[in-house]
Design a protein around this motif. Structure first.
Motif, short mmCIF file in Angstrom:
data_model
loop_
_atom_site.label_atom_id
_atom_site.label_comp_id
_atom_site.label_asym_id
_atom_site.label_seq_id
_atom_site.Cartn_x
_atom_site.Cartn_y
_atom_site.Cartn_z
N ALA A 218 48.53 -11.17 -15.30
CA ALA A 218 48.17 -10.67 -13.97
C ALA A 218 47.08 -11.53 -13.34
O ALA A 218 47.18 -11.94 -12.18
CB ALA A 218 47.72 -9.21 -14.07
N LEU A 219 46.04 -11.83 -14.12
CA LEU A 219 44.94 -12.64 -13.58
C LEU A 219 45.40 -14.06 -13.27
O LEU A 219 45.01 -14.64 -12.23
CB LEU A 219 43.79 -12.66 -14.58
CG LEU A 219 43.06 -11.32 -14.79
CD1 LEU A 219 42.01 -11.45 -15.89
CD2 LEU A 219 42.41 -10.85 -13.49
N ALA A 220 46.22 -14.63 -14.15
CA ALA A 220 46.72 -15.99 -13.90
C ALA A 220 47.60 -16.03 -12.66
O ALA A 220 47.53 -16.97 -11.86
CB ALA A 220 47.49 -16.49 -15.12
N THR A 221 48.45 -15.00 -12.49
CA THR A 221 49.33 -14.94 -11.32
C THR A 221 48.52 -14.83 -10.04
O THR A 221 48.81 -15.52 -9.04
CB THR A 221 50.27 -13.72 -11.45
OG1 THR A 221 51.04 -13.86 -12.65
CG2 THR A 221 51.20 -13.63 -10.25
N ILE A 222 47.50 -13.98 -10.04
CA ILE A 222 46.65 -13.81 -8.85
C ILE A 222 45.93 -15.12 -8.53
O ILE A 222 45.88 -15.57 -7.37
CB ILE A 222 45.64 -12.67 -9.07
CG1 ILE A 222 46.38 -11.33 -9.16
CG2 ILE A 222 44.60 -12.65 -7.96
CD1 ILE A 222 45.50 -10.18 -9.60
N ALA A 223 45.38 -15.76 -9.57
CA ALA A 223 44.62 -17.00 -9.35
C ALA A 223 45.50 -18.10 -8.77
O ALA A 223 45.11 -18.78 -7.81
CB ALA A 223 44.00 -17.46 -10.67
N ILE A 224 46.69 -18.29 -9.33
CA ILE A 224 47.58 -19.34 -8.83
C ILE A 224 48.07 -19.00 -7.42
O ILE A 224 48.21 -19.89 -6.57
CB ILE A 224 48.77 -19.53 -9.80
CG1 ILE A 224 48.28 -20.07 -11.15
CG2 ILE A 224 49.81 -20.49 -9.21
CD1 ILE A 224 47.55 -21.41 -11.07
N GLY A 225 48.32 -17.71 -7.18
CA GLY A 225 48.74 -17.30 -5.84
C GLY A 225 47.69 -17.59 -4.80
O GLY A 225 47.98 -18.08 -3.70
N VAL A 226 46.43 -17.31 -5.12
CA VAL A 226 45.33 -17.55 -4.19
C VAL A 226 45.16 -19.05 -3.93
O VAL A 226 44.86 -19.48 -2.80
CB VAL A 226 44.02 -16.95 -4.75
CG1 VAL A 226 42.82 -17.43 -3.93
CG2 VAL A 226 44.09 -15.43 -4.74
N LEU A 227 45.41 -19.85 -4.97
CA LEU A 227 45.21 -21.30 -4.84
C LEU A 227 46.40 -22.02 -4.21
O LEU A 227 46.34 -23.23 -4.00
CB LEU A 227 44.91 -21.90 -6.22
CG LEU A 227 43.59 -21.47 -6.86
CD1 LEU A 227 43.48 -22.00 -8.27
CD2 LEU A 227 42.40 -21.94 -6.02
N GLY A 228 47.48 -21.28 -3.95
CA GLY A 228 48.60 -21.91 -3.24
C GLY A 228 49.91 -21.95 -4.00
O GLY A 228 50.83 -22.68 -3.60
#
Length: 569
Positions: A218-228
């Motif tokens: 979940a955290l990795a998905t959110i982080a990559i989503g925020v970064l593009g």
């Protein structure tokens, strides 16, 4: 009289009837919480293990629901959890990969067909009551097999973890490829993968109850989503369809099934041994009875339904069972709750998983494999039994150098050879009487044990048959040579449950030979089936009924009475 028999048959075929009838309301909260914990672990692991099997992530989610439901109905364990598995998943990928290219529709279809075949083999084995087969794989060989799989699986996931191109081949070829392409490593995928792996390991160490796979993904998905998203250079899971899975009819080509059969048999043997071990571990901690044959039956529909609904193979998992037990699971109701939540995930939540980074999925797999690794066991094994340690290491080396299927075959061959060796080398020895007792022990291990003038007491260490009788006679003759002047041999057959025609004939010839040089032969502690075989083979007539004694002490007293000779040390 008929009704109780019918009721017993239903309970034997459907163990769920038994635990549902005894279900306590106060267990519901614990089972519900354990079901949620299972869901939180199985969804991300199902997607991650799809990478090991070599199929799309949706197949991992599709696999979970029918497997949990089927085992809850037919399984004899109240806590065992079935689902995707790393060891057998890799065997599946290698088996199907020999027929079709990974990433193709044919590969996915054959993976589901393999699950159906595996389920059929489980069912047939259960109906034939072949639960004893798993005992033919010794623990050191199984541990070595799993240890080798850990290394092979990890090296296969490292390219995805670091964002570099992978390669085929054995462990060392893949390792060489990784070292050559380290310069091609991209920063974003490598950081995503390594941070995810570190987070997984820390969470498991600090608080094992936390659903680390779900939290990290979940955290990795959110982080990559925020970064593009994929613009960062990190590959993501991509489109995952929602809704009910489609029924997938298995490939019915006999030639294909013949090609899949060796891998299916290997998965059944390895998977069953792993599942039975997990079920027994749960039963030891929480009580309950495990029926080995019913476990085979339960794995049948779990795999068949998974394959027919477009999933892949499942087996009982110790790691997932541990999660359920740690969360307080009391019955298979926890599995039913997890199945319901996974079903709802398929319908409503798959869009949330479309941007899951592939390096994070690789981290989930690697963390799971590191959890399975037990180098300390191998170190202890070297201290306890160097020969067993060598067997385990040979299996590990076979998997790394030759490949996983060959490593499995090597492990089975080693197990069979070990069994043959021990069966054909019974630990026969000369025994003497411990002072002040009627106990008789090996004189080499117990120097204080006394022997008797003119009498050799020889304890046969195991069953006598064509492969073991020759060695027993050779050792016996060596002891006779070392004790000149012997006039009687007393054979203690307390450990002999079986004697075949070959052994009976050779023993008859030995008695005739000894009688020819003035040495009589007597027996003690002969079991009835063995005595029957000896009578049919003419030994009882040759020795005489008085040559058979119920106890070794009786045989010794008879000799002392006849010879009037004192004992000596």
């Amino acid at each position: 009289m008929e009704q109780p028999n019918v009721r017993s048959a239903i309970r034997a075929a459907l163990p769920i009837v038994d635990w549902v009838g005894n279900y306590r309301p106060e267990w519901l909260v614990q089972d519900a919480f354990a079901g949620v914990a299972l869901w939180a672990v199985m969804v991300p692991e199902g997607m991650a293990y799809s990478g090991i099997v070599g199929v799309p992530s949706i197949m991992g989610l599709t696999t979970i629901v029918p497997a949990l439901l089927a085992y809850a109905l037919f399984g004899s364990s109240r806590q065992l959890v079935v689902g995707p598995d790393t060891a057998t998943g890799l065997i599946s990928a290698l088996t199907v990969g020999a027929i079709a290219s990974q990433g193709t529709a044919q590969f996915n279809s054959l993976t589901s067909s393999l699950a159906v075949l595996i389920g059929a083999l489980f069912l047939i084995s259960g109906f034939l009551r072949m639960g004893w087969v798993a005992s033919f794989i010794p623990t050191p060989v199984m541990r070595g097999f799993i240890e080798g799989l850990v290394y092979v699986t990890i090296i296969g996931q490292v390219p995805q973890l670091l964002g570099i191109n992978g390669s085929a081949g054995n462990f060392f070829k893949r390792l060489g490829n990784i070292l050559v392409h380290l310069d091609d490593m991209s920063l974003a995928p490598a950081l995503t993968g390594l941070i995810s792996l570190l987070a997984m390991m820390l969470l498991r160490r600090l608080n094992p109850r936390v659903p680390a796979p779900l939290l990290v993904m979940a955290l990795a998905t959110i982080a990559i989503g925020v970064l593009g998203g994929e613009a960062t250079g990190v590959h993501v899971a991509g489109h995952i369809p929602s809704g009910l899975p489609n029924v997938v009819l298995p490939n019915l080509d006999p030639a294909i099934w013949v090609q899949l059969a060796p891998g299916a048999l290997a998965i059944v043997m390895v998977g069953y041994a792993e599942a039975l071990g997990a079920a027994k571990a749960a039963a030891l901690e929480n009580g309950g009875n495990i029926d080995p044959n019913q476990e085979l039956v339960a794995h049948g529909p779990a795999n068949i339904l998974s394959g027919l609904l477009g999933g892949f193979l499942v087996v009982g998992s110790l790691s997932k069972t541990s999660v359920a037990m740690a969360a307080g699971a009391r019955t298979q109701a926890a599995n039913l709750v997890a199945a319901l939540l996974c079903f709802l995930t398929l319908f409503f939540l798959t869009p949330l998983f479309r941007t899951v980074p592939q390096p994070a999925l690789a981290a989930v797999v690697i963390a799971a494999m590191l959890h399975l690794s037990t180098p300390r066991y191998l170190r202890d094994l070297f201290r306890r039994s160097p020969w067993s340690f060598v067997n385990g290491i040979i299996v590990v080396a076979g998997e790394l150098v030759l490949g996983v299927p060959q490593g499995i075959v090597l492990g089975v061959v080693i197990s069979i050879l070990t069994l043959i060796y021990h069966a054909s080398h019974p630990l026969s020895s000369e025994v003497g009487q411990l002072p002040g007792t009627e106990a008789y022990r090996d004189i080499h291990l117990h120097p204080e044990a006394k022997t008797f003038a003119g009498l050799l007491i020889w304890r046969v260490g195991g069953d006598l048959f064509f492969a073991s009788i020759g060695r027993m006679i050779t050792l016996l003759k060596a002891s006779l040579t070392a004790r000149p002047g012997l006039r009687c041999v007393l054979l203690d057959l307390g450990s002999v449950n079986f004697i075949d025609v070959s052994a009976t004939d050779e023993l008859f010839a030995l008695i005739k030979e000894l009688q020819g040089i003035g040495v009589t032969v007597a027996f003690s502690r002969v079991r009835d089936p063995v005595r029957d075989s000896m009578r049919l083979g003419g030994i009882e007539k040759l020795v005489g009924p008085s040559g058979f004694h119920e106890r070794t002490t009786d045989g010794v007293r008879s000799w002392l009475h006849e010879s009037n000779e004192p004992s000596y040390s």
